[in-house]
Design a protein around this motif. Structure first.
Motif, PDB file in Angstrom:
ATOM      1  N   VAL A 167     -42.620   3.627 -20.133  1.00  0.00           N
ATOM      2  CA  VAL A 167     -43.320   2.383 -20.418  1.00  0.00           C
ATOM      3  C   VAL A 167     -44.671   2.655 -21.039  1.00  0.00           C
ATOM      4  CG1 VAL A 167     -42.177   1.033 -18.640  1.00  0.00           C
ATOM      5  CG2 VAL A 167     -44.201   2.327 -18.057  1.00  0.00           C
ATOM      6  N   ALA A 168     -45.145   1.670 -21.761  1.00  0.00           N
ATOM      7  CA  ALA A 168     -46.455   1.812 -22.400  1.00  0.00           C
ATOM      8  C   ALA A 168     -47.545   1.688 -21.352  1.00  0.00           C
ATOM      9  CB  ALA A 168     -46.630   0.735 -23.460  1.00  0.00           C
ATOM     10  N   THR A 169     -48.639   2.362 -21.576  1.00  0.00           N
ATOM     11  CA  THR A 169     -49.763   2.323 -20.649  1.00  0.00           C
ATOM     12  C   THR A 169     -50.480   0.990 -20.781  1.00  0.00           C
ATOM     13  OG1 THR A 169     -50.023   4.676 -20.967  1.00  0.00           O
ATOM     14  CG2 THR A 169     -51.848   3.521 -19.951  1.00  0.00           C
ATOM     15  N   ILE A 170     -50.734   0.369 -19.645  1.00  0.00           N
ATOM     16  CA  ILE A 170     -51.492  -0.876 -19.649  1.00  0.00           C
ATOM     17  C   ILE A 170     -52.961  -0.514 -19.463  1.00  0.00           C
ATOM     18  CG2 ILE A 170     -51.892  -3.051 -18.441  1.00  0.00           C
ATOM     19  CD1 ILE A 170     -49.025  -3.057 -17.600  1.00  0.00           C
ATOM     20  N   PRO A 171     -53.850  -1.029 -20.315  1.00  0.00           N
ATOM     21  CA  PRO A 171     -55.273  -0.720 -20.147  1.00  0.00           C
ATOM     22  C   PRO A 171     -55.795  -1.268 -18.816  1.00  0.00           C
ATOM     23  CG  PRO A 171     -54.889  -2.019 -22.144  1.00  0.00           C
ATOM     24  CD  PRO A 171     -53.592  -1.887 -21.447  1.00  0.00           C
ATOM     25  N   TRP A 172     -56.807  -0.601 -18.261  1.00  0.00           N
ATOM     26  CA  TRP A 172     -57.332  -0.987 -16.960  1.00  0.00           C
ATOM     27  C   TRP A 172     -57.819  -2.434 -16.958  1.00  0.00           C
ATOM     28  CZ3 TRP A 172     -56.537   0.666 -12.362  1.00  0.00           C
ATOM     29  CH2 TRP A 172     -57.327   0.196 -11.315  1.00  0.00           C
ATOM     30  N   SER A 173     -58.380  -2.904 -18.072  1.00  0.00           N
ATOM     31  CA  SER A 173     -58.860  -4.284 -18.138  1.00  0.00           C
ATOM     32  C   SER A 173     -57.714  -5.272 -17.945  1.00  0.00           C
ATOM     33  CB  SER A 173     -59.551  -4.547 -19.476  1.00  0.00           C
ATOM     34  OG  SER A 173     -58.653  -4.295 -20.537  1.00  0.00           O
ATOM     35  N   LYS A 174     -56.515  -4.887 -18.357  1.00  0.00           N
ATOM     36  CA  LYS A 174     -55.342  -5.740 -18.200  1.00  0.00           C
ATOM     37  C   LYS A 174     -54.760  -5.611 -16.790  1.00  0.00           C
ATOM     38  CE  LYS A 174     -51.609  -7.178 -21.219  1.00  0.00           C
ATOM     39  NZ  LYS A 174     -50.744  -6.783 -22.319  1.00  0.00           N
ATOM     40  N   VAL A 175     -54.865  -4.422 -16.203  1.00  0.00           N
ATOM     41  CA  VAL A 175     -54.354  -4.195 -14.848  1.00  0.00           C
ATOM     42  C   VAL A 175     -55.070  -5.104 -13.853  1.00  0.00           C
ATOM     43  CG1 VAL A 175     -54.275  -2.512 -12.959  1.00  0.00           C
ATOM     44  CG2 VAL A 175     -53.585  -1.835 -15.237  1.00  0.00           C
ATOM     45  N   THR A 176     -56.359  -5.310 -14.050  1.00  0.00           N
ATOM     46  CA  THR A 176     -57.136  -6.128 -13.114  1.00  0.00           C
ATOM     47  C   THR A 176     -56.778  -7.609 -13.197  1.00  0.00           C
ATOM     48  OG1 THR A 176     -58.936  -6.272 -14.720  1.00  0.00           O
ATOM     49  CG2 THR A 176     -59.094  -4.551 -13.041  1.00  0.00           C
ATOM     50  N   THR A 177     -56.075  -8.035 -14.250  1.00  0.00           N
ATOM     51  CA  THR A 177     -55.688  -9.447 -14.378  1.00  0.00           C
ATOM     52  C   THR A 177     -54.325  -9.734 -13.756  1.00  0.00           C
ATOM     53  OG1 THR A 177     -54.632  -9.112 -16.530  1.00  0.00           O
ATOM     54  CG2 THR A 177     -56.981  -9.661 -16.531  1.00  0.00           C
ATOM     55  N   ILE A 178     -53.601  -8.673 -13.350  1.00  0.00           N
ATOM     56  CA  ILE A 178     -52.266  -8.871 -12.774  1.00  0.00           C
ATOM     57  C   ILE A 178     -52.395  -9.495 -11.387  1.00  0.00           C
ATOM     58  CG2 ILE A 178     -50.167  -7.696 -11.977  1.00  0.00           C
ATOM     59  CD1 ILE A 178     -50.806  -5.480 -14.006  1.00  0.00           C
ATOM     60  N   PRO A 179     -51.653 -10.585 -11.109  1.00  0.00           N
ATOM     61  CA  PRO A 179     -51.663 -11.116  -9.744  1.00  0.00           C
ATOM     62  C   PRO A 179     -50.907 -10.175  -8.805  1.00  0.00           C
ATOM     63  CG  PRO A 179     -50.246 -12.447 -11.172  1.00  0.00           C
ATOM     64  CD  PRO A 179     -50.868 -11.386 -12.022  1.00  0.00           C
ATOM     65  N   TRP A 180     -51.340 -10.084  -7.556  1.00  0.00           N
ATOM     66  CA  TRP A 180     -50.730  -9.183  -6.580  1.00  0.00           C
ATOM     67  C   TRP A 180     -50.154  -9.970  -5.420  1.00  0.00           C
ATOM     68  CZ3 TRP A 180     -50.906  -3.615  -6.349  1.00  0.00           C
ATOM     69  CH2 TRP A 180     -51.417  -3.036  -7.529  1.00  0.00           C
ATOM     70  N   ILE A 181     -49.136  -9.378  -4.778  1.00  0.00           N
ATOM     71  CA  ILE A 181     -48.553  -9.956  -3.575  1.00  0.00           C
ATOM     72  C   ILE A 181     -48.445  -8.861  -2.521  1.00  0.00           C
ATOM     73  CG2 ILE A 181     -47.249 -11.829  -4.667  1.00  0.00           C
ATOM     74  CD1 ILE A 181     -44.770  -9.995  -4.561  1.00  0.00           C
ATOM     75  N   LYS A 182     -48.268  -9.292  -1.276  1.00  0.00           N
ATOM     76  CA  LYS A 182     -48.006  -8.344  -0.192  1.00  0.00           C
ATOM     77  C   LYS A 182     -46.623  -8.654   0.361  1.00  0.00           C
ATOM     78  CE  LYS A 182     -52.529  -6.842   1.196  1.00  0.00           C
ATOM     79  NZ  LYS A 182     -53.452  -6.581   2.282  1.00  0.00           N
ATOM     80  N   VAL A 183     -45.766  -7.630   0.371  1.00  0.00           N
ATOM     81  CA  VAL A 183     -44.390  -7.778   0.844  1.00  0.00           C
ATOM     82  C   VAL A 183     -44.243  -6.986   2.135  1.00  0.00           C
ATOM     83  CG1 VAL A 183     -41.965  -7.391   0.283  1.00  0.00           C
ATOM     84  CG2 VAL A 183     -43.569  -8.013  -1.530  1.00  0.00           C
TER      85      VAL A 183
END
Length: 200
Positions: A167-183
């Protein structure tokens, strides 16, 4: 990006007509060079600490990005996410087992083996309480992860020989915009904040 030391050395060199190797020990220019050197060392130390904190988050994002690409679906269901969490933990269990098998009988565990054992225990405990993953069960988070082909990244999405998906590397600035969940292990999923304090 040029360092502070390089900039300072260049400025002093220009002021002294290119001669910088004949500085007095307690001159202002030597103090400027020392100060710039100390600043660069401090910034390097801070960057190393930040990278150490961000590395587990980046590994987890990359792992679930690969899982999303492998599934070839827009989102993952909760049972698939639990399977992927199990695989994520198992990769460290396998490495720990291989180190344990390669160790001669009667020898103490290596540092790496102890670190892996602690990491596995921490991951298992996190899974009981709520394992933090990028939100791949909703379209919003999954679309950010699947849009890894960023023009700024050098890698592209290509299948490898073993059937794994690169997979292509996602820049850190984009990583911080990803919503997170706890499973949780019990099968519950709840929204979570971005893990600013880092992960195991």
């Amino acid at each position: 990006m040029p360092s502070t030391l390089e900039k300072t050395r260049k400025q002093i060199s220009k002021k002294r007509n290119g001669v910088i190797n004949a500085l007095h020990e307690k001159s202002r220019d030597s103090f400027r060079l020392h100060k710039a050197s100390v600043r660069d060392q401090r910034l390097d130390k801070l960057a190393a600490a930040r990278n150490k904190k961000e590395q587990p988050i980046a590994e987890r994002v990359k792992f679930f990005q690969k899982a999303l690409k492998r599934s070839r679906s827009e989102v993952l269901d909760l049972t698939t996410v639990q399977d992927e969490i199990h695989k994520f933990i198992q990769q460290y269990v396998k490495e720990h087992d291989s180190l344990k098998k390669s160790r001669r009988p009667g020898r103490p565990a290596s540092t790496r083996e102890d670190l892996l054992k602690n990491k596995i225990a921490a991951l298992q405990a996190e899974y009981d309480q709520g394992f933090a993953v990028p939100d791949v069960i909703n379209a919003e988070g999954a679309s950010i992860l699947s849009s890894g082909e960023d023009p700024l990244s050098e890698e592209t999405t290509t299948p490898s020989d073993e059937g794994e998906v690169e997979v292509a590397t996602i820049p850190w600035s984009k990583v911080t915009t990803i919503p997170w969940i706890k499973v949780t292990r019990a099968g519950q999923a709840r929204p979570a904040d971005f893990p600013t304090k880092g992960l195991n």
